[in-house]
Design a protein around this motif. Structure first.
Motif, PDB file in Angstrom:
ATOM      1  N   GLY A 138       8.902 -11.372  15.357  1.00 26.14           N
ATOM      2  CA  GLY A 138       8.662 -10.963  14.009  1.00 26.14           C
ATOM      3  C   GLY A 138       9.472  -9.740  13.652  1.00 26.14           C
ATOM      4  O   GLY A 138      10.131  -9.123  14.475  1.00 26.14           O
ATOM      5  N   ILE A 139       9.396  -9.380  12.407  1.00 28.31           N
ATOM      6  CA  ILE A 139      10.107  -8.215  11.892  1.00 28.31           C
ATOM      7  C   ILE A 139       9.200  -6.994  12.008  1.00 28.31           C
ATOM      8  O   ILE A 139       8.035  -7.052  11.631  1.00 28.31           O
ATOM      9  N   GLU A 140       9.758  -5.912  12.494  1.00 32.75           N
ATOM     10  CA  GLU A 140       8.994  -4.674  12.597  1.00 32.75           C
ATOM     11  C   GLU A 140       9.677  -3.605  11.770  1.00 32.75           C
ATOM     12  O   GLU A 140      10.883  -3.391  11.889  1.00 32.75           O
ATOM     13  N   LEU A 141       8.924  -2.934  10.919  1.00 30.53           N
ATOM     14  CA  LEU A 141       9.472  -1.871  10.087  1.00 30.53           C
ATOM     15  C   LEU A 141       9.664  -0.608  10.908  1.00 30.53           C
ATOM     16  O   LEU A 141       8.932  -0.347  11.849  1.00 30.53           O
ATOM     17  N   GLN A 142      10.642   0.200  10.493  1.00 25.00           N
ATOM     18  CA  GLN A 142      10.888   1.467  11.164  1.00 25.00           C
ATOM     19  C   GLN A 142       9.748   2.444  10.854  1.00 25.00           C
ATOM     20  O   GLN A 142       9.099   2.338   9.820  1.00 25.00           O
ATOM     21  N   GLY A 143       9.526   3.402  11.756  1.00 28.13           N
ATOM     22  CA  GLY A 143       8.413   4.350  11.699  1.00 28.13           C
ATOM     23  C   GLY A 143       8.001   4.850  10.327  1.00 28.13           C
ATOM     24  O   GLY A 143       6.890   4.594   9.876  1.00 28.13           O
ATOM     25  N   PRO A 144       8.878   5.599   9.597  1.00 30.14           N
ATOM     26  CA  PRO A 144       8.460   6.162   8.314  1.00 30.14           C
ATOM     27  C   PRO A 144       8.099   5.098   7.276  1.00 30.14           C
ATOM     28  O   PRO A 144       7.126   5.244   6.553  1.00 30.14           O
ATOM     29  N   LEU A 145       8.860   4.027   7.227  1.00 35.56           N
ATOM     30  CA  LEU A 145       8.575   2.959   6.269  1.00 35.56           C
ATOM     31  C   LEU A 145       7.279   2.240   6.645  1.00 35.56           C
ATOM     32  O   LEU A 145       6.458   1.910   5.782  1.00 35.56           O
ATOM     33  N   GLN A 146       7.069   2.017   7.929  1.00 30.67           N
ATOM     34  CA  GLN A 146       5.837   1.381   8.394  1.00 30.67           C
ATOM     35  C   GLN A 146       4.628   2.235   8.002  1.00 30.67           C
ATOM     36  O   GLN A 146       3.622   1.724   7.521  1.00 30.67           O
ATOM     37  N   ALA A 147       4.735   3.544   8.189  1.00 32.50           N
ATOM     38  CA  ALA A 147       3.637   4.455   7.841  1.00 32.50           C
ATOM     39  C   ALA A 147       3.367   4.436   6.336  1.00 32.50           C
ATOM     40  O   ALA A 147       2.203   4.419   5.908  1.00 32.50           O
ATOM     41  N   LYS A 148       4.425   4.420   5.522  1.00 35.71           N
ATOM     42  CA  LYS A 148       4.244   4.374   4.064  1.00 35.71           C
ATOM     43  C   LYS A 148       3.564   3.071   3.634  1.00 35.71           C
ATOM     44  O   LYS A 148       2.686   3.087   2.778  1.00 35.71           O
ATOM     45  N   CYS A 149       3.984   1.968   4.214  1.00 32.17           N
ATOM     46  CA  CYS A 149       3.388   0.665   3.878  1.00 32.17           C
ATOM     47  C   CYS A 149       1.916   0.622   4.272  1.00 32.17           C
ATOM     48  O   CYS A 149       1.066   0.164   3.503  1.00 32.17           O
ATOM     49  N   ARG A 150       1.601   1.081   5.469  1.00 31.28           N
ATOM     50  CA  ARG A 150       0.209   1.089   5.920  1.00 31.28           C
ATOM     51  C   ARG A 150      -0.646   1.984   5.029  1.00 31.28           C
ATOM     52  O   ARG A 150      -1.752   1.631   4.651  1.00 31.28           O
ATOM     53  N   ASN A 151      -0.114   3.144   4.673  1.00 29.49           N
ATOM     54  CA  ASN A 151      -0.852   4.063   3.819  1.00 29.49           C
ATOM     55  C   ASN A 151      -1.121   3.431   2.454  1.00 29.49           C
ATOM     56  O   ASN A 151      -2.226   3.543   1.917  1.00 29.49           O
ATOM     57  N   ALA A 152      -0.138   2.758   1.896  1.00 30.63           N
ATOM     58  CA  ALA A 152      -0.317   2.098   0.608  1.00 30.63           C
ATOM     59  C   ALA A 152      -1.379   0.997   0.703  1.00 30.63           C
ATOM     60  O   ALA A 152      -2.194   0.817  -0.200  1.00 30.63           O
ATOM     61  N   PHE A 153      -1.386   0.267   1.813  1.00 37.00           N
ATOM     62  CA  PHE A 153      -2.339  -0.830   2.014  1.00 37.00           C
ATOM     63  C   PHE A 153      -3.762  -0.308   2.196  1.00 37.00           C
ATOM     64  O   PHE A 153      -4.715  -0.838   1.631  1.00 37.00           O
ATOM     65  N   THR A 154      -3.921   0.756   2.980  1.00 43.45           N
ATOM     66  CA  THR A 154      -5.264   1.236   3.321  1.00 43.45           C
ATOM     67  C   THR A 154      -5.847   2.203   2.303  1.00 43.45           C
ATOM     68  O   THR A 154      -7.050   2.426   2.298  1.00 43.45           O
ATOM     69  N   SER A 155      -5.024   2.793   1.449  1.00 43.00           N
ATOM     70  CA  SER A 155      -5.543   3.811   0.537  1.00 43.00           C
ATOM     71  C   SER A 155      -5.948   3.245  -0.819  1.00 43.00           C
ATOM     72  O   SER A 155      -6.370   3.985  -1.683  1.00 43.00           O
ATOM     73  N   ARG A 156      -5.816   1.938  -0.981  1.00 43.56           N
ATOM     74  CA  ARG A 156      -6.238   1.345  -2.244  1.00 43.56           C
ATOM     75  C   ARG A 156      -7.703   1.647  -2.477  1.00 43.56           C
ATOM     76  O   ARG A 156      -8.526   1.588  -1.569  1.00 43.56           O
ATOM     77  N   GLY A 157      -8.022   1.972  -3.707  1.00 45.85           N
ATOM     78  CA  GLY A 157      -9.405   2.263  -4.046  1.00 45.85           C
ATOM     79  C   GLY A 157     -10.274   1.017  -3.928  1.00 45.85           C
ATOM     80  O   GLY A 157      -9.771  -0.098  -3.838  1.00 45.85           O
ATOM     81  N   TYR A 158     -11.544   1.215  -3.929  1.00 46.30           N
ATOM     82  CA  TYR A 158     -12.464   0.093  -3.885  1.00 46.30           C
ATOM     83  C   TYR A 158     -13.605   0.367  -4.837  1.00 46.30           C
ATOM     84  O   TYR A 158     -13.882   1.517  -5.185  1.00 46.30           O
ATOM     85  N   SER A 159     -14.239  -0.665  -5.263  1.00 48.59           N
ATOM     86  CA  SER A 159     -15.409  -0.504  -6.125  1.00 48.59           C
ATOM     87  C   SER A 159     -16.496  -1.447  -5.635  1.00 48.59           C
ATOM     88  O   SER A 159     -16.218  -2.556  -5.197  1.00 48.59           O
ATOM     89  N   GLU A 160     -17.692  -0.943  -5.694  1.00 39.90           N
ATOM     90  CA  GLU A 160     -18.833  -1.755  -5.293  1.00 39.90           C
ATOM     91  C   GLU A 160     -19.407  -2.413  -6.539  1.00 39.90           C
ATOM     92  O   GLU A 160     -19.554  -1.775  -7.568  1.00 39.90           O
TER      93      GLU A 160
END
Length: 130
Positions: free
Chosen positions: A1-23
């Motif tokens: 598979g394709i693996e992103l480089q460190g800084p880009l991987q961190a930015k992508c993960r942060n964008a994915f996990t920091s999305r707000g949520y509503s109950e």
């Protein structure tokens, strides 16, 4: 598979996990009945995969089950959307946690607290003693 480089991987993960949520009211009702049934749970849990689940129930034997309260936006013609299927599949495979869906139309048919708790116990038991 394709693996992103460190800084880009961190930015992508942060964008994915920091999305707000509503109950939703539906989610609050389901979680309330899980608690009323005496189950040990955490709400809005961020998993290692980066997905956030509605509730994580932990049993005395160490088994963990993710409870996803799936409202109308998770379905098309009462069939799960692709993103809902993907989330459930990835949580099961990456986090190694069983996922139980509570579809809104099933929940809305339940008329009182007793039937709601029975429904949840059956969904969570998966053939195991609770």
């Amino acid at each position: 598979g394709i693996e992103l480089q460190g800084p880009l991987q961190a930015k992508c993960r942060n964008a994915f996990t920091s999305r707000g949520y509503s109950e939703s009211k539906l989610q609050n009702d389901v979680v309330g009945e899980l608690k009323a049934a005496g189950l040990d749970l955490d709400e809005e849990v961020l998993l290692g995969s980066g997905y956030r689940i509605d509730a994580l129930v932990e049993f005395s034997d160490g088994r963990k089950v993710a409870v996803e309260v799936d409202g109308p936006s998770h379905f098309i013609d009462m069939r799960p959307t692709g993103s809902t299927i993907l989330k459930h599949r990835q949580v099961a495979r990456l986090d190694r946690i069983e996922v139980v869906s509570v579809p809104y139309w099933e929940w809305n048919e339940l008329k009182n607290s007793e039937t709601k708790q029975r429904y949840l116990r059956v969904k969570l038991s998966n053939g195991q003693i609770m």
